[in-house]
Scaffold this active site. Structure first.
Site, short mmCIF file in Angstrom:
data_model
loop_
_atom_site.label_atom_id
_atom_site.label_comp_id
_atom_site.label_asym_id
_atom_site.label_seq_id
_atom_site.Cartn_x
_atom_site.Cartn_y
_atom_site.Cartn_z
N ASP A 100 0.77 -1.15 -0.09
CA ASP A 100 0.01 0.03 -0.10
C ASP A 100 0.85 1.18 0.00
OD1 ASP A 100 -2.48 -1.03 0.01
OD2 ASP A 100 -2.50 -1.36 2.24
C1 BGC Z 1 0.59 1.29 6.42
C2 BGC Z 1 0.24 0.35 5.41
C3 BGC Z 1 -1.33 0.05 5.33
C4 BGC Z 1 -1.61 1.53 4.78
C5 BGC Z 1 -3.55 1.40 4.64
C6 BGC Z 1 -0.16 2.66 5.54
O1 BGC Z 1 0.31 3.60 6.34
O2 BGC Z 1 2.10 1.60 6.11
O3 BGC Z 1 0.57 -1.04 6.11
O4 BGC Z 1 -1.70 -1.11 4.48
O5 BGC Z 1 -1.52 2.23 5.50
O6 BGC Z 1 -3.85 1.63 5.77
C1 NOJ Z 2 -1.53 -3.64 5.69
C2 NOJ Z 2 -2.77 -3.74 4.69
O1 NOJ Z 2 -3.73 -4.26 5.61
C3 NOJ Z 2 -2.43 -4.84 3.58
O2 NOJ Z 2 -3.66 -4.76 2.67
C4 NOJ Z 2 -1.05 -4.39 2.87
O3 NOJ Z 2 -0.96 -5.32 1.78
C5 NOJ Z 2 0.10 -4.17 3.74
N1 NOJ Z 2 -0.12 -3.16 4.85
C6 NOJ Z 2 1.53 -3.94 3.06
O4 NOJ Z 2 1.31 -2.58 2.48
#
Ligand code: BGC
Ligand code: NOJ
Length: 815
Positions: free
Chosen positions: A487
């Site tokens: 993400d």
């Molecule tokens: C986090 C991710 C997460 C994303 C969506 C980001 O700040 O680092 O792990 O999936 O937010 O909520």
């Molecule tokens: C947390 C999110 O819930 C997941 O969907 C995502 O793949 C990972 N972070 C990596 O960014």
């Protein structure tokens, strides 16, 4: 250093010191009424949606951590001393303390000055309430005159509004008190048909429902004025902060014990039966009173607990192993499976790190969670798939999240995460492999929940697949959109304004940046879709999928290979990401795991090279980091990944979620030692002995362990709600132990460490119990020969037994 120990017999983790490095939590509840509970009774409860139906209040990131909970106070009326048997909130130095976190329940007990107090907290199956079974025993030589006070704080339902809209909220709180039961009914007079209640099995000496009256001015939960003085104020909340507190007096002879039950619950009334009498504003308590009466009876509460215990016996009985490694056994048999239930229920909404107000159910997350859950309750997995698919967009794309109460896609976050649609294919394929229930593909489901747009689920999968074909970039690789699995790799975001969301800001039109990760995912999902099509007799479709998959594989080999590892992406300028050419972020783990997992590079030596690079450049004693070298500064063209300080989260943290992809990749190359070694590095139970470093719970996975670039290398964060749970469960059960569900039966293909002489497992699959024994011949290889019910069979797929057969014995020999 440890703060407790595993009691595997009882499936509990026993914490023996209350001041754990972080609150160590557990979940209560199974389907609708849920709670979080920490080892010192902190936490809160909600009905279905942690944001919109929050029952009790909790203060995240408070000082000290973890405030708001299910508190009890004991007061010695002779000495006037008072304490909390769960340590918090009074923090009196207890003579003995233990917290047993178990399967859907938590028991906190302690001794103080000859008074033993133990509370068992749990939510009965199929009920919207929680029970606190409080037992108090006098071990003194003399009689004890005690007061017990309960204390919770009600949340005014919408947890976000509750923590921000004080100008309104300080005027709307309302309660009723009847027969010692406290009813919280804020907003019930107008648009809500629900209220909560807090009841106690003893005759109460008094009660409080106004926080200010109970605590007294300028006091905290550690020294409520009512408790200190030994009597409630009988306050009735109007506005401000409604709480629930009972006061009961207990006299105990030496050696005497007493049990008191508290029931905290949630009740909905049909709109036409809200009030009693109907023309009043008095809550109709008929339904609630029946439920309260039932569960304040100790025998009924015990029976409800027993049902919960049996329920978990059944859930965990679906897969049980006995290997030479205690950490593997414990995680597979108990805690990893248990965590998979929590991630299925919560997605990423409510934990100690997820505030319950931010995220609904993620499309990607929830599909992946099925991998670790589907064997436990296939019917719930089925419903989840249907709910997810009904939010899919007509383009085949997906809302990134949907809200559990409404089951509608979340417009605020929107769509455009171009990996999302493929996880639906993988979720469905996991379901089909587990259950053989092909009827699910014929379920008619709408797009974006629009009536009239219904198509069979199979067509939804087809659209998922086509979504990518229609969105290829300059190299023929899939366009990344807002982001893929990572993400934080936001290649079209270009955010330079404080406060913008990296997830929703899109400043480029997205026609250039490509993802090698999505390419591999497309190959993985496309192969499954082809298998599904084949079995539906759609040979032409199947070969179409396979030819697209083959094309993509060729593209990956041509444009997705960097020389010694797989590339990660191309950015908006068409430059490589995750390449030797880059100064930072030269190698990313995701594609090194996922490509071999998808079958890419297995025969031409590329997978071997990629995994060699992982070992050399990414593996640490605490797990495999996400990329190297960490980004030392913010790169506008890369987005959130480079916003994290080096070593944390997606910027070279050990992102435990993608470690199992490497584990599976290692098994695909036959490297059982490497696979199990990686598995053990992040296995929380194996890390229990370094709890002072790891800091999170030793019984569940955390999303992240700080990477080698961080000063706190080895420190875990964001425990409980993470795709790590499902993926590690999948990796260890289906690939290391190699007991793998397949469309036409169970496959046995273990890739275990050389030093293991074998293992035993019991797997319930499609109504049959498979008793499996795996043994090594002298040679340390992975070649399987199977004997099924005493007869040798060809290959490693156990044919489905004839109807009526309930047990199958399998002997697997590895050489
Ligand atoms: C986090 C991710 C997460 C994303 C969506 C980001 O700040 O680092 O792990 O999936 O937010 O909520
Ligand atoms: C947390 C999110 O819930 C997941 O969907 C995502 O793949 C990972 N972070 C990596 O960014």
């Amino acid at each position: 250093m440890k703060y407790g120990y595993f009691d595997d017999q009882n499936r509990e983790y026993v914490i023996t010191q209350p001041d754990t490095p972080l609150p160590w939590i557990n979940y209560l509840g199974s389907e609708a009424y849920f709670g979080l509970i920490s080892n010192t009774a902190g936490g809160y409860s909600f009905y279905r949606d942690a944001r919109l139906r929050r029952i009790t209040r909790y203060r995240y990131n408070n000082v000290p951590y973890d405030f708001g909970g299910r508190y009890l106070y004991i007061r010695d009326n002779a000495s006037q001393e008072f304490w909390s048997p769960s340590w918090q909130p009074t923090q009196r130095k207890l003579e003995r303390y233990s917290c047993r976190h178990g399967m859907g329940y938590t028991i906190i007990g302690s001794d103080y000055q000859g008074i033993e107090a133990t509370t068992r907290y749990f939510v009965p199956l199929d009920e919207n309430l929680e029970i606190w079974q409080f037992t108090i025993t006098n071990h003194r030589q003399r009689a004890a005159e005690l007061s017990v006070f309960s204390a919770i704080e009600f949340c005014l339902w919408d947890a976000l509004d509750d923590s921000s809209n004080f100008q309104r909220n300080f005027s709307i709180g309302e309660v009723e008190i009847e027969d010692g039961v406290i009813y919280h009914k804020t907003e019930y007079r107008e648009r809500r048909d629900h209220f909560s209640y807090f009841a106690c099995s003893e005759k109460v000496a008094g009660f409080d429902t106004a926080r200010d009256a109970f605590l007294g001015p300028y006091r905290g939960w550690d020294q409520p004025a009512a408790v200190e003085s030994g009597s409630s104020r009988n306050s009735v909340a109007h506005g401000w902060a409604p709480v629930g507190s009972h006061h009961i007096r207990i006299s105990l002879d030496p050696g005497e014990s007493r049990q008191v039950l508290f029931v905290l619950g949630y009740q909905e009334n049909p709109p036409e039966e809200k009030f009693d009498p109907p023309d009043s504003l008095v809550v109709n308590k008929k339904r609630a009173k029946q439920t309260i009466a039932r569960y304040l009876a100790p025998a009924n509460a015990d029976a409800a607990f027993e049902r919960l215990r049996l329920h978990w016996n059944e859930l965990l009985g679906v897969f049980e192993v006995s290997t030479p490694d205690v950490h593997t056994n414990r995680m597979v048999n108990i805690w990893n499976a248990y965590q998979c239930m929590a991630t299925f229920n919560m997605s990423r909404s409510a934990s100690f790190y997820e505030s319950g107000i931010g995220r609904g159910l993620g499309f990607r997350d929830s599909n992946q969670d099925l991998l670790g859950f589907v064997h436990m309750v296939p019917s719930r997995a089925r419903q989840r798939i249907l709910d997810l698919a009904a939010t899919q967009l007509p383009t085949g794309g997906a809302y990134h999240q949907y809200q559990p109460l409404t089951k509608r896609g979340n417009n605020d976050i929107g769509s455009g995460f171009n990996d999302d649609p493929h996880w639906l294919i993988l979720g469905v394929s996991a379901y089909l492999k587990e259950t053989g229930d092909w009827t699910i593909l014929d379920e008619l489901l709408p797009y974006d929940n629009r009536p009239g747009s219904e198509e069979p689920l199979y067509q939804h999968l087809e659209r998922s697949f086509r979504y990518t074909i229609g969105r290829l970039g300059p190299h023929g690789l899939p366009l990344i959109g807002r982001a893929d699995w990572n993400d934080c790799l936001n290649l079209n975001c270009f955010s330079d304004t404080p406060g913008q969301s990296f997830q929703t800001t899109t400043n480029k039109d997205g026609k250039v940046a490509e993802s090698v990760f999505i390419a591999a995912l497309f190959v993985l999902a496309g192969r499954e879709l082809a298998q599904i099509a084949c079995r539906r007799g759609l040979a032409a479709e199947a070969s179409h999928y396979l030819s697209e998959v083959a094309k993509m594989e060729t593209t990956i080999l041509k444009h997705g290979w960097d020389g010694r590892w797989f590339l990660r992406a191309y950015d908006d300028f068409g430059r490589k990401v995750g390449s030797e050419e880059n100064a930072e972020g030269k190698i990313f783990v995701e594609t090194q795991g996922l490509c071999p997992l998808a079958g890419i590079g297995l025969t031409d030596g590329l997978a071997v090279q990629a995994l060699e690079s992982v070992r050399r450049l990414l593996a640490t004693e605490h797990g495999i980091v996400l990329q190297q070298p960490a980004y030392s500064k913010y790169y506008l063209e890369l987005g959130e990944i480079s916003s994290y300080p080096p070593g944390y989260k997606e910027n070279a943290g050990i992102f435990c979620h993608n470690n199992p992809w490497v584990i599976i990749a290692e098994t695909r190359l036959g490297n059982g030692d490497a696979a199990h070694d990686y598995y053990s590095r992040i296995n929380p139970s194996a890390r229990e002995k370094i709890s002072e470093v790891h800091r999170c719970e030793p019984y569940v996975y955390a999303q992240m362990i700080a990477g080698r670039d961080a000063p706190s290398h080895g420190e875990a964060k964001n425990s409980w709600l993470t795709g790590t749970a499902a993926w590690n469960y999948h990796a260890v059960t289906q690939w290391i132990l190699g007991i793998r569900t397949d469309y036409d039966g169970l496959r046995i293909e273990p890739v275990i460490p050389k030093s293991w002489p074998g293992f035993r497992a019991c797997r319930k699959f499609r109504g049959v119990c498979y008793e499996i024994e795996v043994q090594r011949a002298e040679e340390p290889g992975n070649l399987v020969s199977l004997e099924v019910d005493g007869r040798a069979i060809e290959g490693n797929l156990i044919p489905l037994p004839p109807a009526g057969v309930k047990t199958v014995t399998v002997k697997a020999t590895l050489r």
